[in-house]
Design an enzyme around this catalytic site. Sequence first.
Site, PDB file in Angstrom:
ATOM      1  N   GLU A  49       0.863  -1.185   0.000  1.00  0.00           N
ATOM      2  CA  GLU A  49       0.000   0.000   0.000  1.00  0.00           C
ATOM      3  C   GLU A  49       0.894   1.228   0.000  1.00  0.00           C
ATOM      4  O   GLU A  49       1.775   1.370   0.857  1.00  0.00           O
ATOM      5  CB  GLU A  49      -0.906   0.005   1.230  1.00  0.00           C
ATOM      6  CG  GLU A  49      -1.840   1.194   1.287  1.00  0.00           C
ATOM      7  CD  GLU A  49      -2.686   1.221   2.543  1.00  0.00           C
ATOM      8  OE1 GLU A  49      -3.222   2.303   2.867  1.00  0.00           O
ATOM      9  OE2 GLU A  49      -2.794   0.176   3.218  1.00  0.00           O
ATOM     10  N   ASP A  60      -5.480   9.328   9.180  1.00  0.00           N
ATOM     11  CA  ASP A  60      -4.112   8.954   9.515  1.00  0.00           C
ATOM     12  C   ASP A  60      -3.700   9.553  10.849  1.00  0.00           C
ATOM     13  O   ASP A  60      -3.950  10.726  11.134  1.00  0.00           O
ATOM     14  CB  ASP A  60      -3.154   9.421   8.416  1.00  0.00           C
ATOM     15  CG  ASP A  60      -3.409   8.716   7.104  1.00  0.00           C
ATOM     16  OD1 ASP A  60      -3.343   7.472   7.107  1.00  0.00           O
ATOM     17  OD2 ASP A  60      -3.693   9.387   6.103  1.00  0.00           O
TER      18      ASP A  60
END
Length: 270
Positions: A49, A60
Amino acid sequence: MNRLNQTFAVAKAADQKLLCPFLTAGYPSLEITPDLLLAAQVTGAGVIELGIPFSDPVADGPVIQESFSRALAAGLTVDKALAAVSIARKKGVIVPVVAMVSFSIIFKRGTAEFAKACHDHGIDAIILPDVPLEEASAIVEIIAHAGLRSCLLVAPSSSAKRREEIARLCDGFVYYLSVAGITGERNALPPDLAANIAALRKVTPSPICVGFGISTAEQVREVTRQADADGAIVGSALVRRLTQTFNDSADKQLAAAASFIAELAKGLEK
């Protein structure tokens, strides 16, 4: 067949699970990114990824946010991030590479144009972390037309109906969040993980990968063998190790990443 679909099909036939390490494009530097992709493949990654840095990340945590900020400050652009994958392919990377990218970036360029650029640079699928469900179907169709697959996020806090609606749109893999909230290392995974994965299997034929909070080989084993997910995604723990070597040489950065990915891969052993 799309490379991502083929990889999961081969793994399923062999009763194998996949490790999916997360790397930030352009971090610790743009120059080292292709070599990090190759190192990940060599040391056990079944899928990689690649995060495309964005100034306002959606889910995030602080470790990945910092990597995004540093990459952008160093001059990373979307085109440079995609070009790094092309370079990695020329260096011998053959595993699927999946781009994690905010839809704001895709929308700015146009979905069809962005998907074509990803395909042309050797990316196999796009993870869509922030696309409204009501708009997702049309976006997934455009991405598929370019030869790519789409992966959407399913949160444990989502209703059963919403989980099913999201999962049915995933023609790459379902990205199941082990916990609600933001990315980051955690000491323990939730006890209902296996039950939630089993419920998802009833509504989609697509592979299921689990992310958020996975940081050790034991947790990789817990996700893939005990909870029966098809893949384990490890992001913050890997990026943190690259941050710890930020001022070191490229060789030391590569060694730190390779050593950690190899350790994580032990969790895939039967």
